[in-house]
Design a protein around this motif. Structure first.
Motif, PDB file in Angstrom:
ATOM      1  N   LEU A   1      31.172   2.330   8.282  1.00  0.00           N
ATOM      2  CA  LEU A   1      31.548   2.102   9.675  1.00  0.00           C
ATOM      3  C   LEU A   1      31.057   0.748  10.197  1.00  0.00           C
ATOM      4  O   LEU A   1      30.989   0.516  11.398  1.00  0.00           O
ATOM      5  CB  LEU A   1      31.059   3.254  10.556  1.00  0.00           C
ATOM      6  N   GLY A   2      30.719  -0.129   9.281  1.00  0.00           N
ATOM      7  CA  GLY A   2      30.501  -1.519   9.661  1.00  0.00           C
ATOM      8  C   GLY A   2      29.074  -1.926   9.970  1.00  0.00           C
ATOM      9  O   GLY A   2      28.825  -3.040  10.419  1.00  0.00           O
ATOM     10  N   TYR A   3      28.125  -1.033   9.752  1.00  0.00           N
ATOM     11  CA  TYR A   3      26.727  -1.401   9.991  1.00  0.00           C
ATOM     12  C   TYR A   3      26.173  -2.110   8.764  1.00  0.00           C
ATOM     13  O   TYR A   3      26.652  -1.904   7.651  1.00  0.00           O
ATOM     14  CB  TYR A   3      25.856  -0.160  10.220  1.00  0.00           C
ATOM     15  N   LYS A   4      25.144  -2.884   8.990  1.00  0.00           N
ATOM     16  CA  LYS A   4      24.364  -3.378   7.862  1.00  0.00           C
ATOM     17  C   LYS A   4      23.263  -2.334   7.672  1.00  0.00           C
ATOM     18  O   LYS A   4      22.375  -2.205   8.517  1.00  0.00           O
ATOM     19  CB  LYS A   4      23.790  -4.759   8.217  1.00  0.00           C
ATOM     20  N   ALA A   5      23.369  -1.560   6.610  1.00  0.00           N
ATOM     21  CA  ALA A   5      22.365  -0.524   6.382  1.00  0.00           C
ATOM     22  C   ALA A   5      21.439  -0.945   5.255  1.00  0.00           C
ATOM     23  O   ALA A   5      21.882  -1.524   4.270  1.00  0.00           O
ATOM     24  CB  ALA A   5      23.029   0.798   6.040  1.00  0.00           C
ATOM     25  N   ILE A   6      20.159  -0.681   5.423  1.00  0.00           N
ATOM     26  CA  ILE A   6      19.182  -1.002   4.401  1.00  0.00           C
ATOM     27  C   ILE A   6      18.505   0.308   3.992  1.00  0.00           C
ATOM     28  O   ILE A   6      17.861   0.961   4.813  1.00  0.00           O
ATOM     29  CB  ILE A   6      18.136  -2.012   4.919  1.00  0.00           C
ATOM     30  N   GLY A   7      18.706   0.693   2.750  1.00  0.00           N
ATOM     31  CA  GLY A   7      18.146   1.957   2.279  1.00  0.00           C
ATOM     32  C   GLY A   7      16.772   1.718   1.684  1.00  0.00           C
ATOM     33  O   GLY A   7      16.628   0.977   0.725  1.00  0.00           O
ATOM     34  N   VAL A   8      15.764   2.338   2.270  1.00  0.00           N
ATOM     35  CA  VAL A   8      14.405   2.112   1.794  1.00  0.00           C
ATOM     36  C   VAL A   8      13.803   3.405   1.244  1.00  0.00           C
ATOM     37  O   VAL A   8      13.831   4.445   1.895  1.00  0.00           O
ATOM     38  CB  VAL A   8      13.502   1.592   2.937  1.00  0.00           C
ATOM     39  N   ASN A   9      13.275   3.306   0.053  1.00  0.00           N
ATOM     40  CA  ASN A   9      12.562   4.423  -0.539  1.00  0.00           C
ATOM     41  C   ASN A   9      11.067   4.186  -0.297  1.00  0.00           C
ATOM     42  O   ASN A   9      10.421   3.405  -0.992  1.00  0.00           O
ATOM     43  CB  ASN A   9      12.867   4.472  -2.038  1.00  0.00           C
ATOM     44  N   HIS A  10      10.549   4.862   0.712  1.00  0.00           N
ATOM     45  CA  HIS A  10       9.155   4.664   1.116  1.00  0.00           C
ATOM     46  C   HIS A  10       8.276   5.550   0.222  1.00  0.00           C
ATOM     47  O   HIS A  10       7.745   6.579   0.646  1.00  0.00           O
ATOM     48  CB  HIS A  10       9.033   5.076   2.588  1.00  0.00           C
ATOM     49  N   LEU A  11       8.154   5.111  -1.024  1.00  0.00           N
ATOM     50  CA  LEU A  11       7.409   5.902  -2.013  1.00  0.00           C
ATOM     51  C   LEU A  11       6.005   6.279  -1.524  1.00  0.00           C
ATOM     52  O   LEU A  11       5.300   5.434  -0.968  1.00  0.00           O
ATOM     53  CB  LEU A  11       7.246   5.089  -3.297  1.00  0.00           C
ATOM     54  N   GLY A  12       5.647   7.507  -1.759  1.00  0.00           N
ATOM     55  CA  GLY A  12       4.276   7.929  -1.452  1.00  0.00           C
ATOM     56  C   GLY A  12       3.382   7.518  -2.599  1.00  0.00           C
ATOM     57  O   GLY A  12       3.061   8.296  -3.490  1.00  0.00           O
ATOM     58  N   ASP A  13       2.999   6.247  -2.599  1.00  0.00           N
ATOM     59  CA  ASP A  13       2.237   5.737  -3.749  1.00  0.00           C
ATOM     60  C   ASP A  13       0.852   5.252  -3.332  1.00  0.00           C
ATOM     61  O   ASP A  13       0.254   4.420  -3.998  1.00  0.00           O
ATOM     62  CB  ASP A  13       3.022   4.627  -4.466  1.00  0.00           C
ATOM     63  N   TRP A  14       0.357   5.764  -2.243  1.00  0.00           N
ATOM     64  CA  TRP A  14      -0.966   5.349  -1.793  1.00  0.00           C
ATOM     65  C   TRP A  14      -1.603   6.526  -1.070  1.00  0.00           C
ATOM     66  O   TRP A  14      -0.884   7.392  -0.572  1.00  0.00           O
ATOM     67  CB  TRP A  14      -0.827   4.159  -0.834  1.00  0.00           C
ATOM     68  N   GLY A  15      -2.902   6.563  -1.011  1.00  0.00           N
ATOM     69  CA  GLY A  15      -3.560   7.632  -0.261  1.00  0.00           C
ATOM     70  C   GLY A  15      -4.648   8.307  -1.072  1.00  0.00           C
ATOM     71  O   GLY A  15      -4.801   8.039  -2.274  1.00  0.00           O
ATOM     72  N   THR A  16      -5.393   9.169  -0.415  1.00  0.00           N
ATOM     73  CA  THR A  16      -6.561   9.788  -1.061  1.00  0.00           C
ATOM     74  C   THR A  16      -6.207  10.539  -2.333  1.00  0.00           C
ATOM     75  O   THR A  16      -7.027  10.667  -3.231  1.00  0.00           O
ATOM     76  CB  THR A  16      -7.257  10.791  -0.112  1.00  0.00           C
ATOM     77  N   GLN A  17      -4.961  11.035  -2.417  1.00  0.00           N
ATOM     78  CA  GLN A  17      -4.622  11.800  -3.627  1.00  0.00           C
ATOM     79  C   GLN A  17      -4.766  10.952  -4.888  1.00  0.00           C
ATOM     80  O   GLN A  17      -5.013  11.470  -5.971  1.00  0.00           O
ATOM     81  CB  GLN A  17      -3.231  12.437  -3.524  1.00  0.00           C
ATOM     82  N   PHE A  18      -4.633   9.632  -4.734  1.00  0.00           N
ATOM     83  CA  PHE A  18      -4.805   8.778  -5.915  1.00  0.00           C
ATOM     84  C   PHE A  18      -6.270   8.695  -6.317  1.00  0.00           C
ATOM     85  O   PHE A  18      -6.587   8.556  -7.494  1.00  0.00           O
ATOM     86  CB  PHE A  18      -4.189   7.398  -5.688  1.00  0.00           C
ATOM     87  N   GLY A  19      -7.137   8.819  -5.327  1.00  0.00           N
ATOM     88  CA  GLY A  19      -8.556   8.917  -5.645  1.00  0.00           C
ATOM     89  C   GLY A  19      -8.797  10.152  -6.496  1.00  0.00           C
ATOM     90  O   GLY A  19      -9.481  10.115  -7.530  1.00  0.00           O
ATOM     91  N   LYS A  20      -8.201  11.253  -6.085  1.00  0.00           N
ATOM     92  CA  LYS A  20      -8.366  12.508  -6.823  1.00  0.00           C
ATOM     93  C   LYS A  20      -7.836  12.384  -8.248  1.00  0.00           C
ATOM     94  O   LYS A  20      -8.464  12.819  -9.210  1.00  0.00           O
ATOM     95  CB  LYS A  20      -7.622  13.641  -6.117  1.00  0.00           C
TER      96      LYS A  20
END
Ligand code: ARG
Length: 563
Positions: free
Chosen positions: A144-163
């Motif tokens: 429909l004529g928009y400039k769309a930008i698809g972003v994959n906001h990966l969950g690649d940071w946070g305390t779980q990486f410490g674990k």
């Protein structure tokens, strides 16, 4: 061409009602003997019938309409069938895969955050929903004529990486990790939680490790990168299967360097507080829990990273709008986030959380419950396998069997998702989902393939359908007109989906089109000795094929020509 708008224009000139109000008042009657569009006259005065007559006598009907009649309190508009058929079918025939396309969003830039799975965790069914809904909205905006930008906001940071780093260093090894990375990391993660229940000091270790990661310590970063890369490679397999692409994979980690700046930026424009050593934005006034900008040990939060992402997206992409396709369970997170942005004097219309309910599996039916998660890849594989069997049963001589099985299996799952109002939970039902009849993706694909097969047959009999020399007066039967009216609505439906972010309206539309087409096909012989009728009906078949293909494509579903 828009018939409803023509009526709006007409009535706007002859009444005191505003265009927008007229747009809302005009409806499509349940039965076409009552006209194609109806306008209720009660807004015009005390005696609607009389007012209707008065208004009618003033109207000069445009070409698209054959007549207007007063019936009770309504003014009923009847389309000129010749005109409707000619305009609609010619347009579709000319525009082909661009039929329905528009320049509505010219100059507008929309960032759509979708899919966004978490590294080192299985790609869950919630992420499938986000992927499928997000991909549809992404494609639709572009169409429909928009400039769309698809972003994959990966969950690649946070305390779980410490674990994970703690668990991997204590109990892990690289050989096993490489074999089946996500399952292995999940196992380590589950073990960490088990052991941490007995030994709470593990949690402190994990916090320290995450701190090291945020401070850029080498070994922590190396492990994190390894986990990330292996996981991403697995996610990409799923994206290939679904045929989904992103413009960017900048996940949470990407923002780790600018979090200090982000916190400064926020603090300079809204008031923050220190609470138990943590830096927060207090949202008590708005009945919301606080937004945590910096934890007491100095590390940042999911919120901080999302705020950083907002600033980045606005700056880098000049985004006018930011859409987040994320499950309902994160409603509060986005309310808090958008509230902070509003307090920073951003227009709240800029932000939209497109939320959705759960995909529910029948207990026990999926054998792949491990650590209480369902592996999406196995769901997709199972769908494909079931379709493979169906093809063997129904059409064993089909060409490209494997390819078609994939397109239909995956299509079935996508459609099962998109055909439901996204807000609702969906009960996963294998039999219903894969049926070639009923309200399913395979049913639409099958209808499309049937139209293709009619056209192939016509071609082999040298009865070519085109919009040349078609006599549009041919279309008189209700079964034909119903299909044409439905074809004409395609673009309206797309705009509606855009407004509501609800793809199920498009799914519903395609089902109705397929239904109308199948009724037509059963009632009206397409390939007959009558040249005129054959020509006209072949054109109709071709247009249905095209619109089904366009609609399915916007949903991210393939339309095989044979199945
Ligand atoms: N990774 C998150 C999750 O799986 C979803 C992220 C959604 N996007 C965002 N900008 N917060 O729960």
């Amino acid at each position: 061409m828009d018939f409803k708008e023509e009526i709006v224009e007409l009535l706007a000139q002859e009444t005191k009602l505003k265009r927008e109000e007229l747009m809302n008042l005009i409806s499509v009657p349940p039965n076409s003997t009552m006209g194609d569009y109806a306008f209720p006259c009660f807004k015009l005065g005390k005696n609607p019938k009389e007012e209707g007559e008065k208004l009618k006598s003033k109207l000069i009907l445009p070409n698209a309409f054959s007549k207007v009649e007063v019936a009770g309190a309504y003014l009923n508009f009847y389309l000129n069938h010749h005109y409707l058929a000619e305009q609609t079918l010619k347009t579709i025939y000319r525009e082909r895969k661009y039929y329905g396309k528009e320049d509505l969003g010219k100059g507008k830039r929309i960032v759509i955050d979708f899919s966004s799975p978490n590294i080192a965790k299985p790609f869950g069914i919630g992420h499938l929903r986000s992927t499928v809904i997000g991909n549809c909205l992404y494609k639709l905006h572009i169409f429909l004529g928009y400039k769309a930008i698809g972003v994959n906001h990966l969950g690649d940071w946070g305390t779980q990486f410490g674990k994970l780093i703690v668990a991997y260093t204590k109990w892990g090894n690289e050989t096993e990790l490489q074999q089946d990375p996500i399952k292995y990391l999940l196992k380590l993660y589950v073990r960490f939680h088990d052991e941490a229940e007995r030994d709470a000091s593990l949690n402190d270790l994990a916090r320290d490790e995450f701190k090291k990661l945020e401070d850029g310590q080498k070994e922590a970063l190396r492990l994190w990168e390894l986990f990330r890369e292996l996981s991403l490679a697995e996610f990409k397999k799923i994206y290939r299967l679904l045929d989904v692409e992103f413009d960017s994979y900048t996940g949470e980690a990407f923002y780790s360097n600018v979090l200090g700046k982000t916190i400064e930026e926020v603090s300079s424009r809204v008031s923050t507080e220190v609470s138990d050593g943590a830096l927060i934005v207090n949202l008590e006034k708005y009945n919301m829990a606080p937004v945590l900008l910096r934890k007491s040990n100095g590390t940042t939060s999911y919120h901080t990273r999302d705020l950083a992402a907002i600033f980045y997206r606005i700056q880098k992409y000049k985004a006018n709008k930011l859409i987040y396709v994320v499950g309902q369970e994160q409603k509060l997170h986005f309310q808090q986030l958008f509230k902070v942005m509003e307090l920073m004097k951003y227009d709240s219309e800029m932000f939209k959380h497109v939320d959705f309910g759960l995909f529910k599996f029948p207990e026990g039916k999926m054998s792949t419950r491990k650590g209480n998660v369902i592996f999406l890849e196995e769901v997709l594989d199972k769908a494909i396998e079931l379709v493979r069997k169906l093809i063997e049963e129904k059409n064993p001589d089909l060409k490209n069997k494997e390819e078609v099985a994939r397109q239909v299996g995956v299509g079935a799952i996508i459609f099962a998702d998109l055909s439901n109002d996204r807000i609702r939970d969906i009960n996963f039902d294998w039999d219903r989902m894969l049926s070639f009849e009923g309200e399913t993706g395979p049913y639409l694909q099958y209808t499309h393939a049937r139209a293709c097969s009619i056209l192939r047959k016509a071609e082999s009999e040298r009865k070519i359908g085109s919009s040349e020399k078609v006599n549009y007066d041919h279309f008189q039967l209700e079964e034909e007109l119903k299909v044409i009216r439905q074809l004409d609505k395609f673009n309206h439906v797309l705009k509606d989906v855009l407004k509501t972010y609800k793809p199920h309206t498009l799914a519903r539309y395609l089902l109705d089109l397929a239904q109308a087409f199948n009724e037509f096909y059963h009632q009206c012989p397409v390939l007959s000795d009558q040249m005129q009728a054959t020509k006209a009906r072949l054109l109709l078949v071709d247009c249905v094929r095209q619109v089904l293909a366009n609609g399915l494509d916007l949903m991210g579903i393939k339309a095989p020509e044979e199945m």
